[in-house]
Design a protein around this motif. Structure first.
Motif, short mmCIF file in Angstrom:
data_model
loop_
_atom_site.label_atom_id
_atom_site.label_comp_id
_atom_site.label_asym_id
_atom_site.label_seq_id
_atom_site.Cartn_x
_atom_site.Cartn_y
_atom_site.Cartn_z
N UNK A 6 0.85 -1.19 0.00
CA UNK A 6 0.00 0.00 0.00
C UNK A 6 0.89 1.24 0.00
N UNK A 7 0.64 2.12 -0.93
CA UNK A 7 1.38 3.39 -0.81
C UNK A 7 0.46 4.55 -1.15
N UNK A 8 -0.74 4.23 -1.66
CA UNK A 8 -1.71 5.33 -1.83
C UNK A 8 -2.90 5.04 -0.91
N UNK A 25 -5.14 9.53 -2.38
CA UNK A 25 -4.14 10.56 -2.04
C UNK A 25 -2.83 9.87 -1.70
N UNK A 26 -1.74 10.51 -2.05
CA UNK A 26 -0.45 9.95 -1.71
C UNK A 26 0.10 10.80 -0.58
N UNK A 27 0.33 10.12 0.56
CA UNK A 27 0.82 10.87 1.73
C UNK A 27 2.30 11.16 1.53
N UNK A 50 2.38 12.29 13.92
CA UNK A 50 0.92 12.43 13.91
C UNK A 50 0.48 12.88 12.53
N UNK A 51 -0.50 12.18 11.97
CA UNK A 51 -1.07 12.56 10.66
C UNK A 51 -1.84 13.87 10.88
N UNK A 52 -1.43 14.94 10.20
CA UNK A 52 -2.01 16.26 10.48
C UNK A 52 -3.48 16.35 10.12
N UNK A 53 -3.92 15.43 9.25
CA UNK A 53 -5.32 15.52 8.82
C UNK A 53 -6.22 14.67 9.72
N UNK A 54 -5.75 13.41 9.97
CA UNK A 54 -6.62 12.49 10.74
C UNK A 54 -6.28 12.51 12.24
N UNK A 101 8.34 7.89 -0.28
CA UNK A 101 9.76 8.22 -0.33
C UNK A 101 9.96 9.62 -0.89
N UNK A 102 11.14 10.17 -0.62
CA UNK A 102 11.55 11.37 -1.33
C UNK A 102 12.96 11.09 -1.83
N UNK A 103 13.62 12.09 -2.34
CA UNK A 103 14.91 11.80 -3.00
C UNK A 103 15.91 11.21 -1.99
N UNK A 104 15.76 11.54 -0.71
CA UNK A 104 16.80 11.13 0.24
C UNK A 104 16.44 9.88 1.04
#
Ligand SMILES: NC(=O)c1nn(CC2CCNCC2)c2c1CCc1cnc(N=C3C=CCC=C3)nc1-2
Length: 322
Positions: A6-8, A25-27, A50-54, A101-104
């Motif tokens: 799962x990634x979305x 949505x992609x977190x 903490x997930x800022x939305x949920x 992920x991001x570039x780093x």
């Protein structure tokens, strides 16, 4: 890296016309408030978030891509992700919700076990009484049984990797050194591997083989570098002993001497150690893996008399630690 598994996230919303729409949505990092550091590895850091939305709380494992490649740990990271993606249906195992992920870095969004390590609680109490040892032993065994049923050997079971959630229920973690067993060939020779069957956990490349933490490592792993399902049952026996005695059965001045004690089965029980626990431990701390009590027999052992197995175990209140 592909964000396999799962990634979305699918989110349901009601739009202006009252229609329920599902948005994918992609977190990402910006969706979380990061908090305290829960643990550090050679190439990863685990943070509370903490997930800022949920407003849901998670543990997020941040893995540094450059470090993973430099330390040749790509295989371990993929094993951990693939293992966690297999073990999503059990309350006793830290769940991987999704990765991004991001570039780093790579990010694993995991269950938060906010009450910390079983080891910490045990150290504070000194040792557990039979009721607590039975409850935590049962939740650990139930989790190991599920892992094994999904073809996974943990290989580094120890009280530091048995975490506790906010309700003091078990959450087993750290699958970076787990072994995923080859799918049993239907009807083939190895299809019914015995728990102690060395071929069921054999490292394909002899040279590389992981050895767990000294006090909990099994004799077969020391002798012929072969982990099998029964290796987790050896570690389980060490943990039950430690819950009641307040220390592990095999502990010496250094790792080499600890290994000698394990290979010689050199351990003793403290005076007044409960007989029913002693009987179970003596059937688990057996040098020959195939002769260790299989999980179904452990569940039926007198030590676990009165335990409600299955969902009931995870719904009941954890016993007050005394
Ligand atoms: N290696 C990991 O995947 C991992 N490491 N930690 C923290 C470690 C600290 C040392 N002992 C083993 C665990 C975690 C996880 C998974 C996900 C995870 C979820 N909750 C917690 N919670 C903690 C709370 C207080 C102290 C330590 C851990 N920790 C983790």
């Amino acid at each position: 890296w592909q964000d396999r598994g799962a990634s979305v996230i699918r989110q349901q919303e009601v739009d202006s016309s009252g229609q329920t729409v599902t948005r994918t949505v992609k977190k990402g990092v910006k969706d979380f408030n990061f908090g305290r550091t829960l643990g550090e590895g050679s190439y990863s850091t685990v943070l509370a978030a903490t997930d800022r939305q949920t407003l849901k709380e998670y543990a997020i494992k941040v893995l540094d891509k450059r470090h993973i490649i430099k330390e040749k740990k790509v295989k371990y990271v993929n094993i951990e992700r693939d293992t966690l993606n297999r073990l999503t249906e059990h309350p006793g195992i830290v769940r991987l919700y999704y990765t991004f992920q991001d570039e780093r870095s790579l990010y694993f969004v995991l269950d938060l076990a906010s009450s910390g390590e079983l080891l910490g609680v045990l150290k504070k109490m000194g040792s557990f009484d039979m009721e607590c040892a039975r409850f935590y032993g049962a939740e650990i065994l139930d989790s190991v049984a599920y892992m094994h049923s999904r073809g996974v050997i943990h290989r580094d079971l120890k009280p530091e990797n048995v975490l506790l959630d906010k309700d003091m229920h078990v959450k087993i973690t750290d699958f970076g050194t787990a072994k995923i067993l080859p799918e049993p060939r239907v009807g083939g020779a190895g299809s019914q591997e015995a728990p102690g069957d060395p071929t069921d956990g054999a490292e394909t490349d002899r040279a590389v083989s992981f050895v767990g933490t000294a006090e909990y490592v099994s004799p077969e792993l020391l002798r012929d570098k072969n982990a099998c399902k029964a290796s987790d049952l050896w570690a389980f026996g060490c943990i039950i002993y430690q819950l009641l005695a307040g220390r592990p059965p095999f502990k010496a001045a250094n790792e080499y001497l600890t290994f000698q004690k394990i290979l010689a089965l050199d351990y003793t029980f403290p005076d007044a150690f409960p007989e029913v626990a002693r009987d179970l431990i003596e059937r688990l701390l057996v040098l020959e893996p195939a002769n260790r009590l299989p999980i179904e027999h452990i569940r039926n052992h007198r030590f676990f008399d009165g335990v409600q197995w299955g969902k009931g175990l995870w719904r009941q209140k954890a016993p007050r630690l005394k």
